[in-house]
Design an enzyme around this catalytic site. Structure first.
Site, mmCIF file in Angstrom:
data_model
loop_
_atom_site.group_PDB
_atom_site.id
_atom_site.type_symbol
_atom_site.label_atom_id
_atom_site.label_comp_id
_atom_site.label_asym_id
_atom_site.label_seq_id
_atom_site.Cartn_x
_atom_site.Cartn_y
_atom_site.Cartn_z
ATOM 1 N N LYS A 1 -9.517 18.789 37.211
ATOM 2 C CA LYS A 1 -10.504 18.263 38.167
ATOM 3 C C LYS A 1 -10.416 19.031 39.492
ATOM 4 C CE LYS A 1 -12.942 15.145 37.741
ATOM 5 N NZ LYS A 1 -14.330 15.054 37.207
ATOM 6 N N TYR B 1 -4.953 16.811 33.529
ATOM 7 C CA TYR B 1 -6.246 16.226 33.919
ATOM 8 C C TYR B 1 -6.534 16.505 35.394
ATOM 9 C CZ TYR B 1 -9.376 12.685 35.832
ATOM 10 O OH TYR B 1 -10.381 12.056 36.536
ATOM 11 N N ASP C 1 8.021 5.719 30.265
ATOM 12 C CA ASP C 1 7.094 6.094 31.332
ATOM 13 C C ASP C 1 6.208 7.281 30.936
ATOM 14 O OD1 ASP C 1 5.949 5.816 33.787
ATOM 15 O OD2 ASP C 1 7.745 6.298 34.953
ATOM 16 N N THR D 1 -12.001 13.084 41.818
ATOM 17 C CA THR D 1 -11.031 11.983 41.770
ATOM 18 C C THR D 1 -9.977 12.130 42.858
ATOM 19 O OG1 THR D 1 -9.214 11.101 40.442
ATOM 20 C CG2 THR D 1 -9.849 13.354 39.976
ATOM 21 N N ASP D 2 -9.405 10.990 43.264
ATOM 22 C CA ASP D 2 -8.303 11.035 44.242
ATOM 23 C C ASP D 2 -7.058 11.699 43.654
ATOM 24 O OD1 ASP D 2 -7.513 9.006 42.500
ATOM 25 O OD2 ASP D 2 -7.177 7.500 44.051
ATOM 26 N N GLU D 3 -7.020 11.848 42.316
ATOM 27 C CA GLU D 3 -5.827 12.434 41.691
ATOM 28 C C GLU D 3 -5.625 13.890 42.082
ATOM 29 O OE1 GLU D 3 -4.806 11.558 37.696
ATOM 30 O OE2 GLU D 3 -5.657 9.548 37.772
HETATM 31 P P1 NAD Z 1 -15.307 8.363 30.559
HETATM 32 O O1 NAD Z 1 -14.227 9.055 29.799
HETATM 33 O O2 NAD Z 1 -15.496 6.903 30.373
HETATM 34 O O3 NAD Z 1 -16.719 9.058 30.227
HETATM 35 C C1 NAD Z 1 -16.874 10.435 30.141
HETATM 36 C C2 NAD Z 1 -18.228 10.729 29.490
HETATM 37 O O4 NAD Z 1 -18.408 12.155 29.471
HETATM 38 C C3 NAD Z 1 -18.327 10.245 28.029
HETATM 39 O O5 NAD Z 1 -19.572 9.619 27.815
HETATM 40 C C4 NAD Z 1 -18.223 11.541 27.216
HETATM 41 O O6 NAD Z 1 -18.931 11.478 25.981
HETATM 42 C C5 NAD Z 1 -18.869 12.543 28.175
HETATM 43 N N1 NAD Z 1 -18.411 13.917 27.922
HETATM 44 C C6 NAD Z 1 -17.130 14.346 27.751
HETATM 45 N N2 NAD Z 1 -17.126 15.674 27.515
HETATM 46 C C7 NAD Z 1 -18.428 16.098 27.559
HETATM 47 C C8 NAD Z 1 -19.060 17.343 27.418
HETATM 48 N N3 NAD Z 1 -18.355 18.465 27.162
HETATM 49 N N4 NAD Z 1 -20.399 17.401 27.533
HETATM 50 C C9 NAD Z 1 -21.139 16.286 27.782
HETATM 51 N N5 NAD Z 1 -20.600 15.064 27.911
HETATM 52 C C10 NAD Z 1 -19.251 14.969 27.810
HETATM 53 O O7 NAD Z 1 -15.055 8.736 32.081
HETATM 54 P P2 NAD Z 1 -15.269 7.855 33.404
HETATM 55 O O8 NAD Z 1 -14.068 7.033 33.623
HETATM 56 O O9 NAD Z 1 -16.612 7.245 33.362
HETATM 57 O O10 NAD Z 1 -15.255 9.018 34.506
HETATM 58 C C11 NAD Z 1 -16.458 9.697 34.858
HETATM 59 C C12 NAD Z 1 -16.130 10.725 35.920
HETATM 60 O O11 NAD Z 1 -15.570 10.090 37.059
HETATM 61 C C13 NAD Z 1 -15.110 11.776 35.472
HETATM 62 O O12 NAD Z 1 -15.508 13.017 35.984
HETATM 63 C C14 NAD Z 1 -13.805 11.310 36.113
HETATM 64 O O13 NAD Z 1 -12.975 12.412 36.375
HETATM 65 C C15 NAD Z 1 -14.323 10.670 37.385
HETATM 66 N N6 NAD Z 1 -13.502 9.584 37.959
HETATM 67 C C16 NAD Z 1 -13.139 8.513 37.182
HETATM 68 C C17 NAD Z 1 -12.440 7.451 37.778
HETATM 69 C C18 NAD Z 1 -12.032 6.241 36.966
HETATM 70 O O14 NAD Z 1 -11.316 5.382 37.498
HETATM 71 N N7 NAD Z 1 -12.452 6.080 35.725
HETATM 72 C C19 NAD Z 1 -12.126 7.501 39.140
HETATM 73 C C20 NAD Z 1 -12.512 8.621 39.888
HETATM 74 C C21 NAD Z 1 -13.230 9.644 39.289
HETATM 75 O O1 DAU Z 2 -7.466 7.557 40.427
HETATM 76 C C1 DAU Z 2 -8.602 7.903 39.696
HETATM 77 C C2 DAU Z 2 -8.242 8.099 38.236
HETATM 78 O O2 DAU Z 2 -7.964 6.806 37.705
HETATM 79 C C3 DAU Z 2 -9.339 8.789 37.442
HETATM 80 O O3 DAU Z 2 -9.513 10.089 37.932
HETATM 81 C C4 DAU Z 2 -8.989 8.828 35.946
HETATM 82 O O4 DAU Z 2 -10.077 9.360 35.212
HETATM 83 C C5 DAU Z 2 -8.733 7.407 35.482
HETATM 84 O O5 DAU Z 2 -8.345 7.405 34.124
HETATM 85 C C6 DAU Z 2 -7.637 6.761 36.340
HETATM 86 O O6 DAU Z 2 -6.345 7.402 36.100
HETATM 87 P P1 DAU Z 2 -4.991 6.560 35.989
HETATM 88 O O7 DAU Z 2 -4.007 7.377 35.260
HETATM 89 O O8 DAU Z 2 -4.594 5.995 37.301
HETATM 90 O O9 DAU Z 2 -5.554 5.317 35.080
HETATM 91 P P2 DAU Z 2 -4.944 4.576 33.808
HETATM 92 O O10 DAU Z 2 -5.813 3.390 33.582
HETATM 93 O O11 DAU Z 2 -4.683 5.485 32.672
HETATM 94 O O12 DAU Z 2 -3.533 4.054 34.345
HETATM 95 C C7 DAU Z 2 -3.435 3.249 35.499
HETATM 96 C C8 DAU Z 2 -1.948 2.968 35.738
HETATM 97 O O13 DAU Z 2 -1.471 2.114 34.681
HETATM 98 C C9 DAU Z 2 -1.078 4.198 35.696
HETATM 99 O O14 DAU Z 2 -0.042 4.053 36.661
HETATM 100 C C10 DAU Z 2 -0.499 4.199 34.288
HETATM 101 C C11 DAU Z 2 -0.395 2.713 33.966
HETATM 102 N N1 DAU Z 2 -0.545 2.338 32.539
HETATM 103 C C12 DAU Z 2 -1.652 2.802 31.871
HETATM 104 C C13 DAU Z 2 -1.856 2.473 30.546
HETATM 105 C C14 DAU Z 2 -3.067 2.994 29.792
HETATM 106 C C15 DAU Z 2 0.357 1.507 31.920
HETATM 107 O O15 DAU Z 2 1.354 1.054 32.552
HETATM 108 N N2 DAU Z 2 0.170 1.178 30.606
HETATM 109 C C16 DAU Z 2 -0.901 1.650 29.875
HETATM 110 O O16 DAU Z 2 -0.985 1.330 28.661
#
Ligand code: NAD
Ligand code: DAU
Length: 339
Positions: free
Chosen positions: A157, A153, A275, A125-127
């Site tokens: 990562k 988190y 926040d 992730t970019d985080e």
């Molecule tokens: P998600 O939370 O929707 O899905 C995670 C999946 O992993 C779920 O199906 C869960 O059951 C499974 N899981 C969790 N723990 C496990 C374990 N111990 N063993 C086997 N399976 C397990 O997550 P997502 O948003 O689809 O993200 C997927 C990947 O991409 C993550 O590694 C996350 O860090 C990365 N990522 C997400 C985003 C985003 O915007 N969502 C952006 C960049 C990178």
């Molecule tokens: O940048 C990649 C990441 O993006 C991934 O690695 C993470 O898995 C994914 O969850 C996501 O992280 P963020 O923290 O950016 O996503 P989230 O949707 O939780 O929040 C996006 C922004 O919105 C953040 O600035 C927090 C804000 N927010 C979020 C929620 C859930 C709110 O203002 N209100 C809310 O209820």
């Protein structure tokens, strides 16, 4: 080719499986997922009986179970999506993030070493780069930006990424890493910003914006992320990191207002709440490397992607209503009840 996809019952993993089966029907996909609160088997229901797809409920930290599946399937490629992925949950309870995101990564890579694979791909992730200031729009994350994490988190990562690089250097494991910005699209769990706001707006519930709502995220349609990973595992250079993002920065408040507009709901639903602790200000990816080396460019413009996403949630009410009617209610009450 046989590909093990971990976390394939979650948001991006499931979209990746559908993408693979459509674009490479000759390949076999083995999905390993422990089905945590974020994993949803109904997402994979339509493909459960496909001959080139197999699902196994396996925790990636379970060394014995992981080794057994490697022995049976002899995969060439592993793509690791499995993770605890929600920043707010990591602030409440970091431990499971370390177990799955760090230890789970090590268990998978140990299996890759033992059974010999062509590629281990870590979905990062970019985080891991921390955040950028709002008053420096000229700054972007490149692959050379130092790791500088903010939340449990992102720290988990980043730890996993370091471990992946260490396995490459020490054991010559053929690895790649992608670091993507915020994804949106179908099957996104409704605890994250975009699906939470859509689901709340559809129920005429308050739309909880953290802090001032000025925080900026760089949004990418999930299918574009899947395409990038597909290119990296097939054409990317071993040992390399690729940043993935589409130069689509938006302030949270503007996203929430846009969702209100798309759904014909009043902005008076917007409620500013306490926040997030340690809240990252701005994320912005420089995707020059993946563009120059692999020819990747995002295909979906945000205006189109957000319309498609809103439409998907309108057409798949049962999918998200089932989620929010269960255990999720306790989570929502805990996180937003007195915020
Ligand atoms: P998600 O939370 O929707 O899905 C995670 C999946 O992993 C779920 O199906 C869960 O059951 C499974 N899981 C969790 N723990 C496990 C374990 N111990 N063993 C086997 N399976 C397990 O997550 P997502 O948003 O689809 O993200 C997927 C990947 O991409 C993550 O590694 C996350 O860090 C990365 N990522 C997400 C985003 C985003 O915007 N969502 C952006 C960049 C990178
Ligand atoms: O940048 C990649 C990441 O993006 C991934 O690695 C993470 O898995 C994914 O969850 C996501 O992280 P963020 O923290 O950016 O996503 P989230 O949707 O939780 O929040 C996006 C922004 O919105 C953040 O600035 C927090 C804000 N927010 C979020 C929620 C859930 C709110 O203002 N209100 C809310 O209820």
């Amino acid at each position: 080719m046989t590909i093990i996809v971990t976390g394939g019952a979650g948001f991006i993993g499931s979209n990746f499986i559908y993408y693979q089966l459509r674009e490479h029907p000759q390949d076999r996909i083995i999905c390993l997922d422990s089905l945590t609160y974020a994993g949803n088997l109904s997402t994979l229901e339509p493909i459960m009986k496909e001959r080139n797809f197999r699902f196994e409920k396996i925790d990636i930290t379970d060394r014995k179970a992981v080794h057994q599946i490697f022995e049976e399937e002899e995969p060439q490629v592993v793509v690791n999506f499995a993770a605890e992925s929600h920043v707010d949950r990591s602030i409440e309870d970091p431990e499971v993030f370390l177990r799955t995101n760090v230890l789970g990564t090590a268990v998978l890579m140990d299996a890759c070493r033992k059974f010999g694979i062509k590629r281990y791909h870590q979905v990062s992730t970019d985080e891991v780069y921390g955040d950028l200031p709002l008053d420096r729009p000229d700054l972007f994350f490149t692959e050379e930006t130092p790791i500088h994490t903010s939340s449990p988190y992102s720290a988990s990562k980043a730890s996993a990424d370091l471990l992946v690089q260490a396995y490459h250097r020490t054991y010559d494991l053929p690895v790649t890493i992608s670091r993507c910005s915020n994804n949106y699209g179908p099957y996104h769990f409704p605890e994250k910003l975009i699906p939470l706001m859509i689901a709340n707006a559809l129920q005429d519930k308050p739309l909880p914006v953290y802090g001032t709502g000025e925080n900026v995220r760089d949004w990418l349609y999930v299918e574009d992320h899947c395409k990038a990973i597909d290119l990296i595992i097939r054409e990317g250079t071993v040992g390399e990191i690729y940043n993935v993002g589409g130069h689509n920065e938006m302030a949270n408040i503007d996203i929430v207002k846009l969702i209100c507009k798309e759904l014909g709901k009043p902005e008076s639903l917007i409620t500013y709440v306490t926040d997030r602790k340690g809240h990252d200000m701005r994320y912005a990816i420089d995707p020059t490397k993946i563009h120059n080396e692999l020819g990747w460019l995002p295909q979906t413009k945000f205006e189109d992607g957000i319309k498609k996403t809103v439409q998907w949630y309108l057409e798949h009410r049962t999918w998200w209503e089932t989620i929010i009617s269960g255990e999720y209610q306790n989570y929502y009450e805990k996180m937003y009840g007195n915020r």
